[in-house]
Write a protein that holds these residues in place. Structure first.
Motif, PDB file in Angstrom:
ATOM      1  N   LEU A   1       0.991  -1.306  -0.053  1.00 44.66           N
ATOM      2  CA  LEU A   1       0.062   0.062   0.015  1.00 44.66           C
ATOM      3  C   LEU A   1       1.003   1.109  -0.060  1.00 44.66           C
ATOM      4  CD1 LEU A   1      -2.638  -1.195   2.551  1.00 44.66           C
ATOM      5  CD2 LEU A   1      -3.194  -0.671   0.252  1.00 44.66           C
ATOM      6  N   HIS A   2       1.973   1.122   0.598  1.00 41.82           N
ATOM      7  CA  HIS A   2       2.936   2.332   0.870  1.00 41.82           C
ATOM      8  C   HIS A   2       3.401   2.784  -0.644  1.00 41.82           C
ATOM      9  CE1 HIS A   2       6.651   4.907   1.338  1.00 41.82           C
ATOM     10  NE2 HIS A   2       6.117   5.074   2.487  1.00 41.82           N
ATOM     11  N   GLY A   3       3.783   1.356  -1.461  1.00 41.80           N
ATOM     12  CA  GLY A   3       4.229   1.812  -2.881  1.00 41.80           C
ATOM     13  C   GLY A   3       3.206   2.317  -3.673  1.00 41.80           C
ATOM     14  N   GLU A   4       1.973   1.680  -3.460  1.00 45.70           N
ATOM     15  CA  GLU A   4       1.008   2.348  -4.297  1.00 45.70           C
ATOM     16  C   GLU A   4       0.767   3.779  -4.109  1.00 45.70           C
ATOM     17  OE1 GLU A   4      -3.812   1.727  -5.291  1.00 45.70           O
ATOM     18  OE2 GLU A   4      -2.761   0.112  -3.801  1.00 45.70           O
ATOM     19  N   LEU A   5       0.585   4.223  -2.781  1.00 44.93           N
ATOM     20  CA  LEU A   5       0.463   5.649  -2.430  1.00 44.93           C
ATOM     21  C   LEU A   5       1.695   6.379  -2.610  1.00 44.93           C
ATOM     22  CD1 LEU A   5      -1.384   5.418   0.806  1.00 44.93           C
ATOM     23  CD2 LEU A   5      -2.280   5.667  -1.284  1.00 44.93           C
ATOM     24  N   ALA A   6       2.629   5.922  -2.967  1.00 46.40           N
ATOM     25  CA  ALA A   6       3.968   6.834  -3.441  1.00 46.40           C
ATOM     26  C   ALA A   6       3.905   7.124  -4.799  1.00 46.40           C
ATOM     27  CB  ALA A   6       5.206   6.002  -2.708  1.00 46.40           C
ATOM     28  N   GLN A   7       3.083   6.176  -5.548  1.00 52.73           N
ATOM     29  CA  GLN A   7       3.122   6.498  -6.964  1.00 52.73           C
ATOM     30  C   GLN A   7       1.955   6.996  -7.548  1.00 52.73           C
ATOM     31  OE1 GLN A   7       4.406   2.863  -9.231  1.00 52.73           O
ATOM     32  NE2 GLN A   7       5.474   2.130  -7.185  1.00 52.73           N
ATOM     33  N   ARG A   8       0.828   7.310  -6.723  1.00 51.08           N
ATOM     34  CA  ARG A   8      -0.325   7.826  -7.288  1.00 51.08           C
ATOM     35  C   ARG A   8      -0.919   8.821  -6.343  1.00 51.08           C
ATOM     36  NH1 ARG A   8      -4.691   2.916  -7.416  1.00 51.08           N
ATOM     37  NH2 ARG A   8      -5.999   4.628  -8.275  1.00 51.08           N
ATOM     38  N   ALA A   9      -1.633   9.859  -6.740  1.00 47.78           N
ATOM     39  CA  ALA A   9      -1.990  10.739  -5.933  1.00 47.78           C
ATOM     40  C   ALA A   9      -2.940  10.048  -4.781  1.00 47.78           C
ATOM     41  CB  ALA A   9      -2.669  12.013  -6.887  1.00 47.78           C
ATOM     42  N   VAL A  10      -3.143  10.492  -3.704  1.00 48.23           N
ATOM     43  CA  VAL A  10      -3.975   9.967  -2.542  1.00 48.23           C
ATOM     44  C   VAL A  10      -5.414  10.067  -2.971  1.00 48.23           C
ATOM     45  CG1 VAL A  10      -2.369  10.103  -0.842  1.00 48.23           C
ATOM     46  CG2 VAL A  10      -3.901  12.045  -1.297  1.00 48.23           C
ATOM     47  N   PHE A  11      -5.862  11.233  -3.874  1.00 44.13           N
ATOM     48  CA  PHE A  11      -7.241  11.371  -4.098  1.00 44.13           C
ATOM     49  C   PHE A  11      -7.511  10.241  -5.357  1.00 44.13           C
ATOM     50  CE2 PHE A  11      -6.512  15.940  -2.998  1.00 44.13           C
ATOM     51  CZ  PHE A  11      -7.260  15.625  -1.736  1.00 44.13           C
ATOM     52  N   ASP A  12      -6.470   9.697  -6.075  1.00 46.41           N
ATOM     53  CA  ASP A  12      -6.871   8.610  -6.792  1.00 46.41           C
ATOM     54  C   ASP A  12      -7.136   7.206  -6.144  1.00 46.41           C
ATOM     55  OD1 ASP A  12      -6.639  10.314  -8.955  1.00 46.41           O
ATOM     56  OD2 ASP A  12      -4.652  10.126  -9.356  1.00 46.41           O
ATOM     57  N   ALA A  13      -6.547   7.149  -4.896  1.00 43.03           N
ATOM     58  CA  ALA A  13      -6.606   5.985  -4.295  1.00 43.03           C
ATOM     59  C   ALA A  13      -7.295   5.966  -2.849  1.00 43.03           C
ATOM     60  CB  ALA A  13      -5.276   5.419  -4.325  1.00 43.03           C
ATOM     61  N   PRO A  14      -8.480   6.633  -2.753  1.00 47.05           N
ATOM     62  CA  PRO A  14      -8.868   6.834  -1.324  1.00 47.05           C
ATOM     63  C   PRO A  14      -9.044   5.586  -0.498  1.00 47.05           C
ATOM     64  CG  PRO A  14     -10.585   6.981  -2.993  1.00 47.05           C
ATOM     65  CD  PRO A  14      -9.464   7.125  -3.909  1.00 47.05           C
ATOM     66  N   GLU A  15      -9.468   4.396  -1.073  1.00 46.43           N
ATOM     67  CA  GLU A  15      -9.423   3.224  -0.468  1.00 46.43           C
ATOM     68  C   GLU A  15      -8.349   2.675   0.116  1.00 46.43           C
ATOM     69  OE1 GLU A  15     -12.424   1.978   0.950  1.00 46.43           O
ATOM     70  OE2 GLU A  15     -13.187   3.790   0.289  1.00 46.43           O
ATOM     71  N   ALA A  16      -7.309   2.759  -0.810  1.00 46.40           N
ATOM     72  CA  ALA A  16      -5.834   2.266  -0.426  1.00 46.40           C
ATOM     73  C   ALA A  16      -5.381   3.225   0.785  1.00 46.40           C
ATOM     74  CB  ALA A  16      -4.854   2.634  -1.566  1.00 46.40           C
ATOM     75  N   VAL A  17      -5.773   4.558   0.851  1.00 48.94           N
ATOM     76  CA  VAL A  17      -5.429   5.455   1.993  1.00 48.94           C
ATOM     77  C   VAL A  17      -6.096   4.927   3.333  1.00 48.94           C
ATOM     78  CG1 VAL A  17      -5.387   7.510   3.281  1.00 48.94           C
ATOM     79  CG2 VAL A  17      -5.062   7.393   0.801  1.00 48.94           C
ATOM     80  N   ARG A  18      -7.221   4.495   3.214  1.00 49.44           N
ATOM     81  CA  ARG A  18      -7.914   3.978   4.455  1.00 49.44           C
ATOM     82  C   ARG A  18      -7.448   2.449   4.935  1.00 49.44           C
ATOM     83  NH1 ARG A  18     -12.425   7.069   2.539  1.00 49.44           N
ATOM     84  NH2 ARG A  18     -13.962   7.773   4.388  1.00 49.44           N
ATOM     85  N   ARG A  19      -7.183   1.619   3.659  1.00 55.79           N
ATOM     86  CA  ARG A  19      -6.500   0.562   4.132  1.00 55.79           C
ATOM     87  C   ARG A  19      -5.074   0.426   4.693  1.00 55.79           C
ATOM     88  NH1 ARG A  19      -8.188  -1.030  -0.976  1.00 55.79           N
ATOM     89  NH2 ARG A  19      -6.140  -0.894  -1.933  1.00 55.79           N
ATOM     90  N   TYR A  20      -4.231   1.497   4.312  1.00 54.54           N
ATOM     91  CA  TYR A  20      -3.031   1.568   4.759  1.00 54.54           C
ATOM     92  C   TYR A  20      -3.024   2.324   6.276  1.00 54.54           C
ATOM     93  CZ  TYR A  20       1.755   3.533   4.771  1.00 54.54           C
ATOM     94  OH  TYR A  20       3.003   3.889   5.039  1.00 54.54           O
ATOM     95  N   LEU A  21      -3.999   3.257   6.538  1.00 52.48           N
ATOM     96  CA  LEU A  21      -4.127   3.628   7.828  1.00 52.48           C
ATOM     97  C   LEU A  21      -4.629   2.702   8.830  1.00 52.48           C
ATOM     98  CD1 LEU A  21      -5.644   7.303   6.934  1.00 52.48           C
ATOM     99  CD2 LEU A  21      -3.209   6.620   8.034  1.00 52.48           C
ATOM    100  N   SER A  22      -5.682   1.933   8.297  1.00 51.88           N
ATOM    101  CA  SER A  22      -6.040   0.992   9.195  1.00 51.88           C
ATOM    102  C   SER A  22      -5.043  -0.291   9.569  1.00 51.88           C
ATOM    103  CB  SER A  22      -7.285  -0.038   8.371  1.00 51.88           C
ATOM    104  OG  SER A  22      -7.844  -0.930   9.252  1.00 51.88           O
TER     105      SER A  22
END
Length: 224
Positions: free
Chosen positions: A93-114
């Motif tokens: 998930l860190h790798g995904e968010l480092a390559q994409r704008a967080v607004f493009d992956a809101p569910e990935a942000v939630r999963r990462y924080l969880s």
């Protein structure tokens, strides 16, 4: 019954290879990690008992090494494998968010924080520092304990944001009670941090509150 007594197409490994991992129940997936049970306790039953004890995957993956050590049959190798699964998920998930704008992956942000903050027995305040394209630079846990406006120091967040060259941040903290509802104190703290960070042109995009299996966005609630 033991796995070797099951029909071949009902064994977790064979079932996964033939039909894909989504075809497996939670206990079957965990049984693949555990591989063996105990005398009188087949691995599938042991897996289900573990999931029941910790309240499912979420609780199990957030269990501490000390918690896992208390479980009969979970030796160092099995504890290490469970911990490895969590770390693999975090890094993915860190790798995904480092390559994409967080607004493009809101569910990935939630999963990462969880994964990062869920299941803690104490409050943790973390900051996701973002670049100008709103990609993740780093997530840092900055404060612990009872979080209030007086225990979270805006100057430390500002200082770290400048050091990392951040253009924006997402704030996040957990509620050990498991209830992710933002409080009035959370709103006051958010406004204090917004004011401090705006002085150095760092935007606060959101503040997430992490509960047990739930992550609430204060921005979506209109509280930012």
């Amino acid at each position: 019954m033991p796995l070797h007594d099951l029909p071949p197409d009902a064994r977790p490994r064979e079932k996964l290879l033939a039909r894909g991992p989504e075809a497996l129940a939670d206990a079957e997936l965990l049984a693949l990690l555990l591989r063996t049970g105990l005398k009188g306790l087949p691995v599938l039953q042991m897996a289900q008992q573990l999931l029941d004890r910790f309240g499912g995957w979420h609780g199990l993956l957030h269990a501490s090494v000390a918690d896992l050590k208390q479980i009969k049959g979970l030796g160092p190798a099995k504890r290490a494998e469970i911990a490895a699964v969590l770390e693999i998920a975090r890094r993915s998930l860190h790798g995904e968010l480092a390559q994409r704008a967080v607004f493009d992956a809101p569910e990935a942000v939630r999963r990462y924080l969880s994964l990062q903050l869920g299941g803690r027995d104490h409050e943790v305040f973390a900051v996701l520092f973002l670049d100008a394209q709103h990609r993740l630079i780093a997530l840092e846990e900055m404060f612990r304990g009872t979080l209030t406006q007086t225990s979270v120091y805006p100057r430390e967040v500002v200082k770290r944001g400048l050091a990392l060259g951040a253009a924006a941040v997402i704030l996040a903290h957990n509620h050990p009670s498991g209830v992710a509802e933002p409080s009035r104190a959370d709103e006051i703290l958010t406004k204090a941090l917004q004011s401090a960070l705006s002085l150095v042109d760092i935007r606060v995009l959101d503040h997430f509150v992490v509960g047990m299996g739930e992550v609430i966005s204060m921005a979506e609630r209109g509280q930012i």
